[in-house]
Design an enzyme around this catalytic site. Structure first.
Site, PDB file in Angstrom:
ATOM      1  N   ASP A  94       0.842  -1.128  -0.013  1.00  0.00           N
ATOM      2  CA  ASP A  94       0.123   0.003   0.218  1.00  0.00           C
ATOM      3  C   ASP A  94       0.871   1.171  -0.042  1.00  0.00           C
ATOM      4  O   ASP A  94       1.670   1.390   1.076  1.00  0.00           O
ATOM      5  CB  ASP A  94      -0.863   0.137   1.258  1.00  0.00           C
ATOM      6  CG  ASP A  94      -1.907   0.932   1.087  1.00  0.00           C
ATOM      7  OD1 ASP A  94      -1.777   2.155   0.409  1.00  0.00           O
ATOM      8  OD2 ASP A  94      -2.995   0.935   1.626  1.00  0.00           O
ATOM      9  N   HIS A 104      -3.689   0.432  -2.377  1.00  0.00           N
ATOM     10  CA  HIS A 104      -4.366   1.136  -1.561  1.00  0.00           C
ATOM     11  C   HIS A 104      -6.155   1.157  -2.144  1.00  0.00           C
ATOM     12  O   HIS A 104      -6.303   1.640  -3.186  1.00  0.00           O
ATOM     13  CB  HIS A 104      -4.143   2.549  -1.496  1.00  0.00           C
ATOM     14  CG  HIS A 104      -4.929   3.175  -0.203  1.00  0.00           C
ATOM     15  ND1 HIS A 104      -4.803   3.163   1.012  1.00  0.00           N
ATOM     16  CD2 HIS A 104      -6.087   4.161  -0.674  1.00  0.00           C
ATOM     17  CE1 HIS A 104      -5.569   3.739   1.583  1.00  0.00           C
ATOM     18  NE2 HIS A 104      -6.417   4.298   0.704  1.00  0.00           N
TER      19      HIS A 104
END
Length: 565
Positions: free
Chosen positions: A430, A460
């Site tokens: 992420d 993400h």
């Protein structure tokens, strides 16, 4: 003549090369070599683009995330299987074991590899355009908006998903007969969706609402004041972890559907509101279960950790655009120009909510659309009215400094009061949250209400599935987001587990009453009525650290509610 012959050969040369290439492609080895060469060339081009945009490379992220897992962390992919792509970190409880056995989405998610699985492509796709979250072309979710008037005069927006442009209506089960969450009542469950802290409906969020509609949920999106076109009637914006507006919104949804099961899911930095709500409300919350996709668990660390420039400037542009819309109104209570000059999210948040008192503007060219005394946030020059101060509490006044601001806004400040199961889903690559090594794993290992599912890939709020993955029960090949399916199935499994726990507890209570001599009688000889336990879905507060050793085993923790507040 020779020149004419050479001209003919030169004219036929492209066709000859194409013919030889078509013959070569009939050989499997040549096709494989060509595919690998194209992929290698694309990878080198992407490395160059990442270097220019100052984006961290996926390979580099994998090096520092390959760390030794602490005790109690298992790689769970279903009953008796082990997956290298997903780890489930949680305390060994009956609910955790039930999820391992019945939540099939947590078993071996076939997430897409590069290039579709690149973390930056997935992140940008989920936040900006996102064909994988948009379903088929034209299948857009249709929303209808409710404006909710708050106690202090502010307004928040609730967008209800009422259908899909393709003709599907909400509140019904999926065509393939998938079981909806309505385990406790006959009415459809309500899914409350909390977007990113800067507001707005991303393609990822719309895709979640679309899948929820097809599985029989009522989906509603909560928009804080001043975001997503919501009117701002007071000079006050929502702090990162201020759940006061969300508390009133949840109470309104509960009053509108009192017989429906209520669950909530947050997207990205929206976890600041959701986790703060669960902690402050404790067992008084109306939620059955909650989930957070790519959550921000430590707010101060997230703001202070440098973000890749392309994401930082994008988030700052969105926040500044919202503030500039009401710049003339905020000039009476805030140094707007100084806030708009900030170059980082931390400086923007600090200038917005931790500012020193700013004298009100007397320039007639700066009219205000609301009174500065109606309720103040950062840099208040007028004390708020008594009714507003009572409604806002300590948040009626700006924080003294940066540390004080996070004492009242850190998402995990009241985790001991959380009384519903919370599933957090994040990926190790992420690019918008701190590294996986900064995740507070002790919270998930010691608190029975928190569960953490970590994948190697996903970006993400991405989690794109590999092409051709069999999505059982979805019935639409365009719905290829694993986090959506995992969250909705998690809600169903938790509801089934809690329903079974309620039945077992009722059977035990009946057995105890049957073995006794009978209910106590009053002096008049009439039986004293027994107080029935509330048939609710909230559970007891988590055990403290000192009790973890005694109740850490699976059979010692009971999922019954105790009133902590």
């Amino acid at each position: 003549m020779a020149v004419f012959t050479w001209d003919r050969w030169l004219c036929l040369l492209p066709s000859l090369l194409l013919f030889l290439l078509s013959l070569a492609l009939r050989w499997p080895g040549a096709r494989c070599w060509l595919r690998l060469s194209a992929k290698a060339a694309g990878w080198r081009l992407w490395v160059t683009i990442c270097w220019v945009l100052e984006l961290p490379l996926p390979g580099a992220e994998r090096t520092w995330t390959k760390e030794t897992e602490p005790p109690g962390t298992g790689n769970v992919s279903g009953p008796g299987q082990i997956s290298e792509r997903l780890s489930l970190t949680c305390k060994p409880t009956a609910l955790a074991q039930y999820l391992r056995q019945h939540c099939g989405s947590l078993a071996l998610p076939r997430l897409a590899a590069w290039p579709r699985g690149d973390p930056h492509l997935q992140t940008l796709s989920s936040l900006l355009w996102g064909s994988h979250s948009g379903g088929r072309w034209g299948d857009e979710v249709q929303f209808t908006r409710d404006h909710l008037l708050l106690r202090d005069g502010g307004i928040v927006a609730l967008d209800w998903a009422v259908g899909i442009s393709g003709g599907e209506a909400g509140g019904r089960e999926h065509q393939s007969g998938m079981k909806a969450l309505g385990c406790y009542t006959s009415t459809p469950p309500v899914l409350l969706v909390i977007p990113q802290c800067w507001g707005g409906a991303t393609p990822h969020l719309k895709g979640l609402c679309r899948l929820a509609l097809r599985q029989g949920f009522y989906a509603v999106v909560f928009h804080p004041r001043g975001t997503a076109g919501c009117l701002l009637t007071t000079p006050q914006l929502t702090e990162f972890g201020d759940p006061s507006d969300l508390v009133q919104a949840v109470a309104y949804v509960r009053s509108r559907y009192p017989s429906s099961v209520l669950v909530a899911v947050s997207e990205g930095s929206g976890s600041g509101l959701l986790l703060s709500y669960l902690g402050e409300c404790g067992s008084s919350s109306y939620l059955t279960a909650a989930a957070a996709i790519s959550p921000v668990l430590q707010g101060q660390l997230w703001f202070e950790t440098p973000m890749p420039p392309i994401y930082r400037w994008g988030a700052l542009f969105h926040r500044k655009l919202q503030l500039s819309r009401y710049a003339s109104s905020f000039r009476a209570v805030l140094d707007v120009d100084r806030v708009l000059r900030c170059s980082s999210l931390a400086d923007f948040e600090k200038a917005l909510f931790c500012s020193a008192p700013h004298p009100p503007s007397t320039n007639p060219g700066h009219p205000t659309s609301f009174s500065a005394s109606a309720g103040t946030k950062p840099g208040a020059s007028h004390p708020p009215r008594n009714s507003v101060a009572w409604a806002l509490g300590e948040r009626a006044y700006p924080a003294k400094d940066w540390d004080t601001y996070w004492e009242r806004n850190e998402p995990l400040r009241d985790t001991d009061e959380v009384a519903v199961p919370v599933l957090c889903i994040r990926s190790r690559d992420d690019p918008l949250v701190p590294p996986a090594s900064a995740t507070p794993l002790s919270l998930f290992q010691n608190n029975p209400y928190f569960l953490l599912a970590t994948t190697d890939r996903g970006g993400h709020c991405g989690f794109t599935l590999e092409a051709g993955t069999d999505t059982e029960g979805i019935g639409n090949e365009d719905e290829q987001n694993w986090s959506h399916m995992a969250v909705l199935e998690y809600f169903r499994v938790v509801a089934d587990f809690l329903k079974g726990e309620e039945g077992n507890r009722a059977a035990r209570d009946d057995g105890v009453r049957g073995s006794a001599q009978g209910p106590p009688r009053s002096r008049t000889g009439t039986a004293v009525p027994q107080h029935r336990r509330r048939a609710t879905v909230m559970r007891s507060r988590p055990q403290t650290h000192g009790q973890a050793s005694a109740g850490g085993e699976e059979g010692h923790f009971t999922w019954k509610r105790s009133y902590t507040r």
